[in-house]
Design a protein around this motif. Structure first.
Motif, PDB file in Angstrom:
ATOM      1  N   ALA A   1      -0.559   6.822  12.173  1.00 56.91           N
ATOM      2  CA  ALA A   1      -0.549   5.849  11.078  1.00 56.91           C
ATOM      3  C   ALA A   1      -0.609   6.541   9.720  1.00 56.91           C
ATOM      4  CB  ALA A   1      -1.724   4.883  11.236  1.00 56.91           C
ATOM      5  N   ALA A   2      -1.422   7.601   9.617  1.00 57.61           N
ATOM      6  CA  ALA A   2      -1.526   8.337   8.356  1.00 57.61           C
ATOM      7  C   ALA A   2      -0.207   9.007   7.995  1.00 57.61           C
ATOM      8  CB  ALA A   2      -2.635   9.383   8.455  1.00 57.61           C
ATOM      9  N   VAL A   3       0.468   9.588   8.994  1.00 58.01           N
ATOM     10  CA  VAL A   3       1.758  10.234   8.759  1.00 58.01           C
ATOM     11  C   VAL A   3       2.799   9.203   8.327  1.00 58.01           C
ATOM     12  CG1 VAL A   3       3.669  11.472   9.841  1.00 58.01           C
ATOM     13  CG2 VAL A   3       1.311  12.156  10.311  1.00 58.01           C
ATOM     14  N   LEU A   4       2.799   8.028   8.969  1.00 59.37           N
ATOM     15  CA  LEU A   4       3.764   6.985   8.613  1.00 59.37           C
ATOM     16  C   LEU A   4       3.607   6.558   7.156  1.00 59.37           C
ATOM     17  CD1 LEU A   4       5.946   4.898   9.428  1.00 59.37           C
ATOM     18  CD2 LEU A   4       4.073   3.333   9.959  1.00 59.37           C
ATOM     19  N   VAL A   5       2.363   6.313   6.718  1.00 58.25           N
ATOM     20  CA  VAL A   5       2.132   5.893   5.333  1.00 58.25           C
ATOM     21  C   VAL A   5       2.553   6.994   4.360  1.00 58.25           C
ATOM     22  CG1 VAL A   5       0.382   5.199   3.656  1.00 58.25           C
ATOM     23  CG2 VAL A   5       0.287   4.308   5.990  1.00 58.25           C
ATOM     24  N   GLY A   6       2.218   8.251   4.693  1.00 61.92           N
ATOM     25  CA  GLY A   6       2.617   9.354   3.824  1.00 61.92           C
ATOM     26  C   GLY A   6       4.124   9.514   3.750  1.00 61.92           C
ATOM     27  N   LEU A   7       4.798   9.371   4.887  1.00 63.35           N
ATOM     28  CA  LEU A   7       6.257   9.492   4.916  1.00 63.35           C
ATOM     29  C   LEU A   7       6.912   8.349   4.154  1.00 63.35           C
ATOM     30  CD1 LEU A   7       8.724  11.007   6.026  1.00 63.35           C
ATOM     31  CD2 LEU A   7       8.578   9.582   8.082  1.00 63.35           C
ATOM     32  N   GLY A   8       6.389   7.142   4.326  1.00 64.55           N
ATOM     33  CA  GLY A   8       6.940   6.005   3.591  1.00 64.55           C
ATOM     34  C   GLY A   8       6.793   6.173   2.092  1.00 64.55           C
ATOM     35  N   ALA A   9       5.636   6.695   1.653  1.00 61.16           N
ATOM     36  CA  ALA A   9       5.421   6.932   0.225  1.00 61.16           C
ATOM     37  C   ALA A   9       6.365   8.013  -0.299  1.00 61.16           C
ATOM     38  CB  ALA A   9       3.966   7.333  -0.016  1.00 61.16           C
TER      39      ALA A   9
ATOM     40  N   GLN B   1      -3.938   6.077   0.735  1.00 59.92           N
ATOM     41  CA  GLN B   1      -3.291   6.411   1.997  1.00 59.92           C
ATOM     42  C   GLN B   1      -4.215   6.127   3.179  1.00 59.92           C
ATOM     43  OE1 GLN B   1      -1.898  10.443   2.326  1.00 59.92           O
ATOM     44  NE2 GLN B   1      -0.834  10.070   4.255  1.00 59.92           N
ATOM     45  N   THR B   2      -5.502   6.432   3.037  1.00 62.08           N
ATOM     46  CA  THR B   2      -6.463   6.134   4.101  1.00 62.08           C
ATOM     47  C   THR B   2      -6.514   4.640   4.371  1.00 62.08           C
ATOM     48  OG1 THR B   2      -7.812   8.037   3.463  1.00 62.08           O
ATOM     49  CG2 THR B   2      -8.867   6.364   4.828  1.00 62.08           C
ATOM     50  N   SER B   3      -6.589   3.852   3.300  1.00 60.84           N
ATOM     51  CA  SER B   3      -6.641   2.404   3.445  1.00 60.84           C
ATOM     52  C   SER B   3      -5.391   1.875   4.135  1.00 60.84           C
ATOM     53  CB  SER B   3      -6.803   1.754   2.063  1.00 60.84           C
ATOM     54  OG  SER B   3      -6.898   0.359   2.162  1.00 60.84           O
ATOM     55  N   GLY B   4      -4.223   2.365   3.723  1.00 61.21           N
ATOM     56  CA  GLY B   4      -2.978   1.925   4.337  1.00 61.21           C
ATOM     57  C   GLY B   4      -2.875   2.310   5.801  1.00 61.21           C
ATOM     58  N   SER B   5      -3.359   3.503   6.141  1.00 63.03           N
ATOM     59  CA  SER B   5      -3.280   3.941   7.537  1.00 63.03           C
ATOM     60  C   SER B   5      -4.177   3.102   8.436  1.00 63.03           C
ATOM     61  CB  SER B   5      -3.660   5.422   7.644  1.00 63.03           C
ATOM     62  OG  SER B   5      -5.021   5.642   7.345  1.00 63.03           O
ATOM     63  N   ARG B   6      -5.320   2.649   7.923  1.00 69.07           N
ATOM     64  CA  ARG B   6      -6.198   1.794   8.731  1.00 69.07           C
ATOM     65  C   ARG B   6      -5.580   0.422   8.945  1.00 69.07           C
ATOM     66  NH1 ARG B   6      -7.523   6.413   8.576  1.00 69.07           N
ATOM     67  NH2 ARG B   6      -9.669   7.189   8.783  1.00 69.07           N
ATOM     68  N   MET B   7      -4.830  -0.057   7.968  1.00 68.55           N
ATOM     69  CA  MET B   7      -4.144  -1.334   8.138  1.00 68.55           C
ATOM     70  C   MET B   7      -3.076  -1.230   9.217  1.00 68.55           C
ATOM     71  SD  MET B   7      -3.877  -4.501   7.084  1.00 68.55           S
ATOM     72  CE  MET B   7      -4.691  -4.486   5.487  1.00 68.55           C
ATOM     73  N   VAL B   8      -2.283  -0.148   9.154  1.00 72.54           N
ATOM     74  CA  VAL B   8      -1.251   0.072  10.170  1.00 72.54           C
ATOM     75  C   VAL B   8      -1.895   0.203  11.549  1.00 72.54           C
ATOM     76  CG1 VAL B   8       0.490   1.695  10.999  1.00 72.54           C
ATOM     77  CG2 VAL B   8       0.373   1.136   8.562  1.00 72.54           C
ATOM     78  N   TYR B   9      -2.965   0.976  11.642  1.00 71.28           N
ATOM     79  CA  TYR B   9      -3.658   1.177  12.918  1.00 71.28           C
ATOM     80  C   TYR B   9      -4.180  -0.143  13.480  1.00 71.28           C
ATOM     81  CZ  TYR B   9      -7.819   1.948  15.791  1.00 71.28           C
ATOM     82  OH  TYR B   9      -8.774   1.869  16.779  1.00 71.28           O
ATOM     83  N   SER B  10      -4.789  -0.960  12.629  1.00 70.51           N
ATOM     84  CA  SER B  10      -5.357  -2.219  13.080  1.00 70.51           C
ATOM     85  C   SER B  10      -4.292  -3.151  13.640  1.00 70.51           C
ATOM     86  CB  SER B  10      -6.101  -2.902  11.933  1.00 70.51           C
ATOM     87  OG  SER B  10      -6.725  -4.092  12.364  1.00 70.51           O
ATOM     88  N   MET B  11      -3.124  -3.169  13.002  1.00 71.27           N
ATOM     89  CA  MET B  11      -2.044  -4.018  13.480  1.00 71.27           C
ATOM     90  C   MET B  11      -1.397  -3.431  14.745  1.00 71.27           C
ATOM     91  SD  MET B  11      -0.275  -5.089   9.839  1.00 71.27           S
ATOM     92  CE  MET B  11       0.846  -6.284  10.584  1.00 71.27           C
TER      93      MET B  11
ATOM     94  N   GLN C   1       0.818  -1.206   0.000  1.00 73.30           N
ATOM     95  CA  GLN C   1       0.000   0.000   0.000  1.00 73.30           C
ATOM     96  C   GLN C   1       0.856   1.261   0.000  1.00 73.30           C
ATOM     97  OE1 GLN C   1      -2.358  -1.111   3.436  1.00 73.30           O
ATOM     98  NE2 GLN C   1      -4.214  -1.241   2.206  1.00 73.30           N
ATOM     99  N   VAL C   2       1.950   1.261   0.758  1.00 74.29           N
ATOM    100  CA  VAL C   2       2.839   2.425   0.770  1.00 74.29           C
ATOM    101  C   VAL C   2       3.398   2.675  -0.629  1.00 74.29           C
ATOM    102  CG1 VAL C   2       5.084   3.267   1.589  1.00 74.29           C
ATOM    103  CG2 VAL C   2       3.456   2.265   3.199  1.00 74.29           C
ATOM    104  N   LEU C   3       3.827   1.619  -1.305  1.00 72.44           N
ATOM    105  CA  LEU C   3       4.340   1.774  -2.667  1.00 72.44           C
ATOM    106  C   LEU C   3       3.237   2.216  -3.622  1.00 72.44           C
ATOM    107  CD1 LEU C   3       6.671  -1.356  -2.981  1.00 72.44           C
ATOM    108  CD2 LEU C   3       7.326   1.012  -2.530  1.00 72.44           C
ATOM    109  N   THR C   4       2.018   1.739  -3.390  1.00 73.95           N
ATOM    110  CA  THR C   4       0.905   2.126  -4.247  1.00 73.95           C
ATOM    111  C   THR C   4       0.559   3.603  -4.064  1.00 73.95           C
ATOM    112  OG1 THR C   4       0.024  -0.120  -4.074  1.00 73.95           O
ATOM    113  CG2 THR C   4      -1.455   1.561  -4.932  1.00 73.95           C
TER     114      THR C   4
END
Length: 528
Positions: free
Chosen positions: A371-379, A336-346, A121-124
């Protein structure tokens, strides 16, 4: 960590109590209605974004006949979506792929499935954000910030690749802020964006067929195909369709924020894929029949943007490209929303690094900001790879598809095992008293075909094609980058998982960390 109690609002209380049966308090806010749920999946797929981005790639391999990869991939992904819809009705929990896999095959398998999904998801997110470069400089040369308006804006050129990083990072700042503000704003933006995208697709299809240069039967030929064995070329061209038709499960990621998720989510998962499949097929045929030429290399190089400007002129073409730009923004936001919810759930299961931060929901916004910041930073970090070497980013963009398919397989394969053993929960009703979505007697054949399709596609997507993964024509590690990256992801994941287990007392027990947490009530907003 304090956990809000189920909300007292009468429309939300039943959903919150249902979530409580899985061991989770209602932390996220239920501000997502049926259309916003559909929009989450449709905007992740985002046919305007991805078809514009990769039409040229698919055509460069398979020529006009590459169209047939679309219905093939659609049929396979529909099988997967049917399996997902069945699970969404039974497990309406954020981090859907992680949760489903964990409950079907155990938390160790579920963790690796979630880990692979997060990386994919981060790469996507990065590949979606970089699509701005294929659109904005064409609309107005002033968007070419690197090198000035006269510089080469092609994404594969030096100035184009660097400008793509700048535009992509700016977009990620915006989407991260929106994600931090709240799910209601995200739902409003994605819903509005999807309306614009659907209208744009309809207008574009009419415009393309209205300027047809040839008969649609041309898709039965291989005109414009590359050199070599056509079956191999056709399989390579399927990367385009495979990349487009993922993310329909995003509605499942928002289950804890959706009203009546057991009834709503299965339907929106299927609607998002079906509408995307129909609209995308029409776009592909329209692009082929309206292209000025199929053999001079312009269609392979310029894709649909070339067809638009050639047929509709600068003004008409740019107006439609504005719709594409909106779709790119909304797609990036949805992924990004989808990825952040995955990170949050884990993270709330203490199954992710920095779990206390990433598993925390802001009491003010009702969103997992960390979680949202992490996904955005990773992307953004993935985007930075494109600064000096666009070939590296092309390889990463291609392998992210394989990552998502591999994560999906981490759900459908355990589901098939449980189904064959007769261990899959049956029966039950949704929030309106109707039977939960079920495949019934079709469950086994649909599931078997879904697993076979996904296995073949994972092999096809990760196959070390130099023409896909090594644009430098001589860098061996780029050619094998998909296999190397997947292996590295699993090795790093194993180390992270082992460390988490040792720090938090062994095996993950879903929901148990939140069952006895203190409760408090937060305000409720009406759903979008």
């Amino acid at each position: 960590m304090s956990v809000p109690a189920p909300r007292s609002h009468p429309d939300h209380a039943p959903d919150s109590h249902d979530l409580g049966s899985f061991g989770y308090g209602q932390q996220l806010r239920r501000n997502v209605g049926p259309f916003a749920s559909f929009a989450a999946g449709f905007s992740f797929v985002s046919i305007l974004t991805t078809v514009f981005q990769l039409f040229g790639l698919g055509f460069s391999f398979g020529g006009a006949g590459f169209f047939w990869t679309w219905p093939t991939v659609f049929a396979g992904q529909l099988l997967v979506a049917l399996c997902f819809a069945e699970l969404a009705a039974r497990y309406p929990i954020s981090g859907a792929v992680f949760q489903w896999s964990s409950r079907l095959a155990g938390t160790d398998v579920g963790w690796f499935t979630g880990w692979v999904m997060v990386i994919g998801q981060v790469l996507t997110v990065a590949t979606a954000a970089i699509a701005l470069q294929a659109v904005l400089p064409t609309i107005w040369s002033g968007f070419q910030l690197v090198g000035g308006s006269g510089a080469d804006s092609s994404p594969v050129s030096a100035t184009g690749a660097q400008n793509a990083v700048v535009l992509g990072v700016l977009l990620l700042v915006v989407t991260t802020v929106v994600n931090a503000v709240g799910v209601r704003l995200m739902a409003v933006i994605t819903s509005a964006g999807v309306v614009v995208e659907i209208i744009g697709v309809a207008v574009l299809v009419v415009a393309l067929f209205g300027h047809a240069e040839r008969n649609p039967s041309v898709v039965l030929t291989s005109q414009g195909a590359g050199e070599g064995n056509y079956l191999g070329l056709w399989l390579a061209s399927s990367l385009m369709a495979a990349y487009v038709m993922v993310g329909f499960d995003s509605a499942g990621e928002l289950s804890e924020e959706t009203r009546a998720p057991r009834a709503t989510t299965p339907r929106t998962i299927l609607r998002a894929l079906v509408l995307s499949g129909v609209g995308g097929a029409l776009l592909l045929v329209g692009g082929v029949v309206a292209a000025p030429s199929l053999t001079d290399g312009s269609l392979a190089g310029g894709g649909l943007a070339y067809v638009l400007t050639a047929r509709l002129g600068d003004v008409g073409g740019r107006l439609l490209l504005v719709c594409v730009a909106i779709a790119v923004v909304v797609c990036t936001l949805a992924v990004q929303t989808s990825g952040s919810r995955m990170v949050y759930s884990m993270a709330r299961e203490k199954a992710f690094p920095f779990a206390d931060l990433l598993g925390r929901v802001s009491p003010r916004t009702g969103t997992p900001i960390g979680a949202a910041v992490l996904v955005g930073l990773g992307a953004a970090i993935a985007l930075a790879v494109n600064w000096d070497q666009s070939a590296v980013f092309t390889a990463l963009a291609s392998l992210c598809i394989a990552m998502l398919y591999l994560a999906y397989l981490g759900v459908t394969l355990p589901l098939l095992v449980r189904r064959l053993r007769g261990e899959l929960p049956t029966g039950g009703t949704d929030e309106f008293g109707k039977p939960l979505f079920s495949l019934g007697r079709w469950g086994v054949p649909v599931n078997v075909l879904a697993v076979v399709y996904q296995t073949v596609m994972v092999v096809n997507l990760a196959w070390p094609r130099a023409s896909v993964y090594d644009l430098t024509d001589g860098t061996w590690w780029l050619q094998y980058s998909a296999l190397l990256f997947i292996a590295a992801t699993l090795v790093v994941g194993a180390l992270v998982h082992r460390r988490n287990r040792s720090r938090h007392g062994g095996k993950i027990v879903l929901g148990q960390l939140l069952v006895s947490a203190p409760q408090r009530t937060t305000p409720v907003e009406e759903p979008a």
